[in-house]
Structure formats: C-alpha cells, structure tokens
Scaffold this motif. Structure first.
Motif, PDB file in Angstrom:
ATOM      1  N   GLY A  68      40.521  40.676  55.130  1.00 15.45           N
ATOM      2  CA  GLY A  68      41.925  41.085  55.266  1.00 15.45           C
ATOM      3  C   GLY A  68      42.902  40.229  54.481  1.00 15.45           C
ATOM      4  O   GLY A  68      44.082  40.543  54.387  1.00 15.45           O
ATOM      5  N   HIS A  69      42.399  39.139  53.897  1.00 14.73           N
ATOM      6  CA  HIS A  69      43.276  38.264  53.113  1.00 14.73           C
ATOM      7  C   HIS A  69      43.187  38.659  51.641  1.00 14.73           C
ATOM      8  O   HIS A  69      42.107  38.649  51.064  1.00 14.73           O
ATOM      9  CB  HIS A  69      42.844  36.802  53.293  1.00 14.73           C
ATOM     10  N   THR A  70      44.333  39.036  51.056  1.00 17.00           N
ATOM     11  CA  THR A  70      44.326  39.461  49.650  1.00 17.00           C
ATOM     12  C   THR A  70      44.951  38.391  48.765  1.00 17.00           C
ATOM     13  O   THR A  70      46.028  37.875  49.064  1.00 17.00           O
ATOM     14  CB  THR A  70      45.099  40.798  49.496  1.00 17.00           C
ATOM     15  N   GLU A  71      44.259  38.080  47.724  1.00 17.75           N
ATOM     16  CA  GLU A  71      44.717  37.029  46.809  1.00 17.75           C
ATOM     17  C   GLU A  71      44.713  37.586  45.384  1.00 17.75           C
ATOM     18  O   GLU A  71      43.688  38.122  44.924  1.00 17.75           O
ATOM     19  CB  GLU A  71      43.748  35.848  46.906  1.00 17.75           C
ATOM     20  N   PRO A  72      45.839  37.495  44.658  1.00 22.13           N
ATOM     21  CA  PRO A  72      45.825  38.000  43.269  1.00 22.13           C
ATOM     22  C   PRO A  72      45.033  37.071  42.344  1.00 22.13           C
ATOM     23  O   PRO A  72      45.020  35.859  42.548  1.00 22.13           O
ATOM     24  CB  PRO A  72      47.302  38.019  42.876  1.00 22.13           C
ATOM     25  N   LEU A  73      44.439  37.671  41.351  1.00 21.56           N
ATOM     26  CA  LEU A  73      43.683  36.885  40.371  1.00 21.56           C
ATOM     27  C   LEU A  73      44.635  36.384  39.279  1.00 21.56           C
ATOM     28  O   LEU A  73      45.696  36.961  39.079  1.00 21.56           O
ATOM     29  CB  LEU A  73      42.582  37.750  39.746  1.00 21.56           C
ATOM     30  N   PRO A  74      44.261  35.324  38.574  1.00 22.60           N
ATOM     31  CA  PRO A  74      45.155  34.842  37.499  1.00 22.60           C
ATOM     32  C   PRO A  74      45.349  35.903  36.425  1.00 22.60           C
ATOM     33  O   PRO A  74      44.506  36.779  36.261  1.00 22.60           O
ATOM     34  CB  PRO A  74      44.394  33.637  36.919  1.00 22.60           C
ATOM     35  N   ASP A  75      46.472  35.801  35.736  1.00 22.95           N
ATOM     36  CA  ASP A  75      46.765  36.751  34.666  1.00 22.95           C
ATOM     37  C   ASP A  75      46.761  36.001  33.340  1.00 22.95           C
ATOM     38  O   ASP A  75      47.431  34.975  33.238  1.00 22.95           O
ATOM     39  CB  ASP A  75      48.128  37.399  34.909  1.00 22.95           C
ATOM     40  N   PRO A  76      46.029  36.413  32.331  1.00 18.05           N
ATOM     41  CA  PRO A  76      45.157  37.594  32.248  1.00 18.05           C
ATOM     42  C   PRO A  76      43.819  37.365  32.952  1.00 18.05           C
ATOM     43  O   PRO A  76      43.413  36.224  33.159  1.00 18.05           O
ATOM     44  CB  PRO A  76      44.932  37.745  30.753  1.00 18.05           C
ATOM     45  N   PHE A  77      43.179  38.472  33.285  1.00 22.00           N
ATOM     46  CA  PHE A  77      41.851  38.380  33.892  1.00 22.00           C
ATOM     47  C   PHE A  77      40.920  39.336  33.159  1.00 22.00           C
ATOM     48  O   PHE A  77      41.216  40.520  33.027  1.00 22.00           O
ATOM     49  CB  PHE A  77      41.918  38.737  35.378  1.00 22.00           C
ATOM     50  N   MET A  78      39.835  38.782  32.671  1.00 20.26           N
ATOM     51  CA  MET A  78      38.879  39.615  31.941  1.00 20.26           C
ATOM     52  C   MET A  78      37.456  39.257  32.355  1.00 20.26           C
ATOM     53  O   MET A  78      37.134  38.075  32.494  1.00 20.26           O
ATOM     54  CB  MET A  78      39.038  39.393  30.434  1.00 20.26           C
ATOM     55  N   VAL A  79      36.650  40.269  32.573  1.00 18.07           N
ATOM     56  CA  VAL A  79      35.238  40.051  32.885  1.00 18.07           C
ATOM     57  C   VAL A  79      34.414  40.418  31.646  1.00 18.07           C
ATOM     58  O   VAL A  79      34.571  41.500  31.090  1.00 18.07           O
ATOM     59  CB  VAL A  79      34.777  40.916  34.076  1.00 18.07           C
ATOM     60  N   ILE A  80      33.592  39.469  31.225  1.00 17.94           N
ATOM     61  CA  ILE A  80      32.605  39.787  30.189  1.00 17.94           C
ATOM     62  C   ILE A  80      31.252  39.695  30.878  1.00 17.94           C
ATOM     63  O   ILE A  80      30.817  38.609  31.257  1.00 17.94           O
ATOM     64  CB  ILE A  80      32.667  38.820  28.991  1.00 17.94           C
ATOM     65  N   ALA A  81      30.650  40.839  31.115  1.00  8.91           N
ATOM     66  CA  ALA A  81      29.357  40.854  31.809  1.00  8.91           C
ATOM     67  C   ALA A  81      28.253  41.040  30.774  1.00  8.91           C
ATOM     68  O   ALA A  81      28.451  41.701  29.756  1.00  8.91           O
ATOM     69  CB  ALA A  81      29.337  41.986  32.812  1.00  8.91           C
ATOM     70  N   THR A  82      27.111  40.442  31.070  1.00  7.62           N
ATOM     71  CA  THR A  82      25.982  40.652  30.157  1.00  7.62           C
ATOM     72  C   THR A  82      24.831  41.275  30.934  1.00  7.62           C
ATOM     73  O   THR A  82      24.705  41.080  32.149  1.00  7.62           O
ATOM     74  CB  THR A  82      25.484  39.336  29.520  1.00  7.62           C
TER      75      THR A  82
END
Lengths: 131, 311
Positions: free
Chosen positions: B130-144
């Motif tokens: 129930g606790h919502t926390e914003p992610l830093p800006d910018p946020f990018m995921v590079i998945a492999t």
C-alpha cells in the motif's frame, strides 16, 4: 477511282486531328519545369514520374529511398541540391512552421527528365533499366 | 549540440565496446523517448558492458540486478522493515530505485518478479504493501536475455514484452571486429575510461526538446496504417497494439531530434519500426507450419514496404 468530297473532307479532318494530337504530345514532352506553381506540385509530379520510371520500387518508398534508388540507377542530377530541396519541402510538409517553398523548378526538371527516359532506354551512361 | 550528443555518446561507448554503434544509438533513442530496452543475445556479446558504458556517459545512476530463479519481488523493489531506533516501520528502497537499471537475464526470474517490474516500467513507481514510492527521473530498464536458453527460464509473456519500447538483437561480431575486441581486451579495459557527455540540466532540456518534436497528422495516420496492416496480416496472429504505435511515435521523435529536426518524417518511423514492432507481433502458427514465414521481422519489413507513407 476519284475520291468523293466527303471522303476528302474526312481524310482532311483525320490529318488535322492527328496533327493536333501529335503537337500536344510533343508540347507536353517539351514542357519546362516552369509550369509547376510550387514545390508541392513539383514533388507530386516527381512522385508520378518515379512510379513510371522505377516501377520496381515498392509502394512504401520514402523520398530518401527513392533518391537513393535513382542515384544507384545512375540518374544524373545535382543530388546535393535535390537533398536540400527535399529538406525544405519536408520542413513544410511535416513541420508546423516552415512555409511552402515556392520554387519547384529543380524538382520538376528531374521529374521531366525521368519522363523523357522511359524504362529500357539507355542514354549516355545513365541506366534506365529497372532494377 | 544535437548532432554532438549522438556523436559524443557513440565515441564514449566506442572506447570500451567495439562494433556496437548501432545498438548504442538505439539505446540513446530509447532513452530520449523514455522507453525501456530488451537486449537479446547469447552470453558474451557485450550486452552488460554496453549498458554500463551507456549509463556512465549519460551521467546517470546505474544499478544492476542479476535475476535468478529464487528471487523475490522485494529483492528488487525493497520492503517495509521495522526500525528499532524509531520504533516504527519504514520503507527501505531496493535496487530498482535508480536511473538506469540493468536487469540481467530477466527471463531467469520467476513471473512474480517479472510482473513486479511491470509497475515500475509502466508507472515509474513502486507500490509495496500500500506504500507507493516514485522512481527517480529518468528511469530506464535495460533488460538482457539469452534466447538460446530453454531450461530454468520463464519466457516473458506478451504483456511484459509490450512494456519494452525496443528489442535489440545482439548477434556475434564480424571477424575484423572480433579481432579488435580480443586485442582491446588483452589490455586493461574498464568503463572508467568513459566520460560523462551530458550534465543534469542539459539532460532535462534534451528531454523537453524531444517532447516538442512535431508529429503531423499525416505521420500519425501513417503509423496507424502500419498498425492496421499488422492486424490484417494473415501471417500474424497478433498485430501491433495501440501502445506499440504510441511508442513508435515517441521513438520517431527521438530519431528526428538526433537528426537535428524538430519534426518527424516517414524515414524516422522506418528506422525504428523493426525494433519497436518486431517483438510485439506474433507469428501465426499455421503460417509457420506451412513454411510461409519464420521471422516476425520479415513480416514487419514487408508491411513497411507495402504501406504508402505520406509523400
């Protein structure tokens, strides 16, 4: 057997009609690029010419791809200038601020050049064969 | 400045990764379009080092998570813990709280962890109990991920794949490049030689400028036609979603920006369409069985040659 007056007049009318059609055709072939009012009309003309000149190009071609294709086919033109004209036209066409370029002479000249070189004819080192 | 950004980034990446200019350029496009990237390739083709070098030259915070089958969502997101001193519960942030997250071997993580990443990727926020926390800006995921692995892996479902703006396949380098890579790696090679090319202020300004790139109605119409054609394509059982088309428009903006334009042209769309749509469309199995098609990229290429762009 002498021809009747009717036959003679029909023959005369035929000659006149064919002469007119021939003159029209020759006139259309010799029309300079000055007849295009602006770059939009010139690029529309070029689009039609490219379709006739290079039918092997797929329907989804872009201007850059078409220019590249023409260059590969050995079509002689001032390509640096053509690229500049294309950039100006695209700025108007897809941008929101650039005005419509009034001068479409160079683009229309290229269009007419392609029209004068139908597929299969080779002129002075330029490849006009498809593919 | 615009042309410089691309050149500077590529020159920095080139210091540690050889022969991956195109991939680095696509990463930059995706980053500027605020999207996430899936890098697909066998182990040892510079996926991780490319992501590290990319993060360093942009001067953003970088974290890496090695996904494993025994991983739990809280290992990535963080969790609520009891602070003995304060005698209260507090949220302890996990490694997902960063600017650039490298999700290494994402298909090794169980579906629960993969889906936990969904909210972060889509909403740029994390919700735990129930606790919502914003992610830093910018946020990018590079998945492999390694496409050759079939054991002990959990293939990403369509909805997860759809969250990635682009999928970039990284194949083996050519012979000359490979020799250069070996030579470079015999010496000391690390990302410490990579220099930052962009300050925080410049980054914010760049994002703003990309967002201001004009996409004309005709260009939007062209994108929609590409989507429609993919849905009508008999060799596909799943065409491009509206989300895919939105992301294609965002990407083309970034491409136009890097080319120094403030408007999108059809070439911009064609340049990235394969990377944006390729992983989102699904081949029709009957078409595959009769040998009509075996690669989604082939269908996307056909669609691009078939649909007439505005000229």
């Amino acid at each position: 057997m002498p021809i009747s007056l009717l036959e003679a007049s029909l023959l005369g009318a035929d000659i006149a009609l064919f002469s007119l059609a021939g003159a029209g055709y020759l006139l259309s072939r010799s029309l300079g690029p000055g007849v295009v009012p602006d770059a939009r009309a010139a690029f529309e003309l070029l689009d039609r010419s490219i379709k006739r000149y290079a039918p092997e190009l797929p329907q989804g071609y872009t201007w850059t791809e078409a220019f590249e294709h023409l260059r590969e086919r050995g079509v002689k033109s001032d390509w640096t200038k053509m690229d500049e004209k294309l950039s100006e036209y695209e700025a108007f066409r897809y941008g929101s601020l650039a005005p419509l370029p009034r001068d479409g002479t160079d683009v229309a000249a290229l269009a007419m050049k392609l029209r004068r070189n139908p597929i299969g004819r080779r002129t002075k080192g330029e490849d006009t064969q498809p593919g | 400045m615009v042309g410089e950004l691309k050149e500077k980034t590529l020159s920095q990446v080139r210091k540690v990764v050889i022969g991956r200019e195109r991939e680095a350029e696509l990463l930059l496009v995706s980053f500027l379009a605020r999207g996430h990237v899936l890098l697909e390739g066998v182990p040892g083709v510079s996926k991780t080092i490319l992501a590290k070098a990319f993060a360093k030259c942009l001067g953003v915070e970088f974290k890496r998570i090695q996904f494993t089958p025994d991983m739990l969502p809280m290992d990535m997101l963080g969790g609520i813990i009891f602070d003995m001193k304060q005698r209260d519960f507090e949220f302890r942030k996990g490694p997902v709280f960063t600017n650039l997250l490298l999700a290494d071997e994402i298909n090794r993580a169980p579906p629960k962890v993969q889906s936990a990443l969904l909210e972060s990727m889509q909403e740029a926020q994390v919700t735990v109990e129930g606790h919502t926390e914003p992610l830093p800006d910018p946020f990018m995921v590079i998945a492999t991920q390694n496409p050759q692995e079939f054991q002990g892996v959990y293939p990403l479902p369509e909805n997860q794949l759809d969250r990635f703006m682009m999928r970039i396949e990284m194949g083996y380098p050519n012979l000359t490049t490979e020799s250069a890579i070996i030579k470079r790696n015999l010496g000391d090679m690390g990302t410490q030689v990579v220099e930052q090319v962009l300050g925080a202020d410049e980054l914010t300004k760049t994002f703003r400028e990309v967002a201001n790139v004009a996409v004309s109605d005709e260009i939007m119409g062209y994108i929609s036609l590409l989507g429609l054609e993919s849905r009508n394509e008999s060799r596909l059982s799943l065409g491009a979603s509206p989300r895919a088309l939105i992301q294609l428009a965002h990407c083309s903006r970034a491409v136009a920006f890097l080319a120094g334009r403030d408007y999108v042209i059809p070439e911009d769309i064609k340049e990235v369409a394969l990377y944006v749509l390729g992983h989102r469309v699904k081949l029709d199995q009957s078409a595959v069985l009769v040998g009509k098609v075996n690669d989604p990229a082939e269908v996307v290429r056909d669609i691009l040659t078939k649909v007439k762009p505005p000229r």
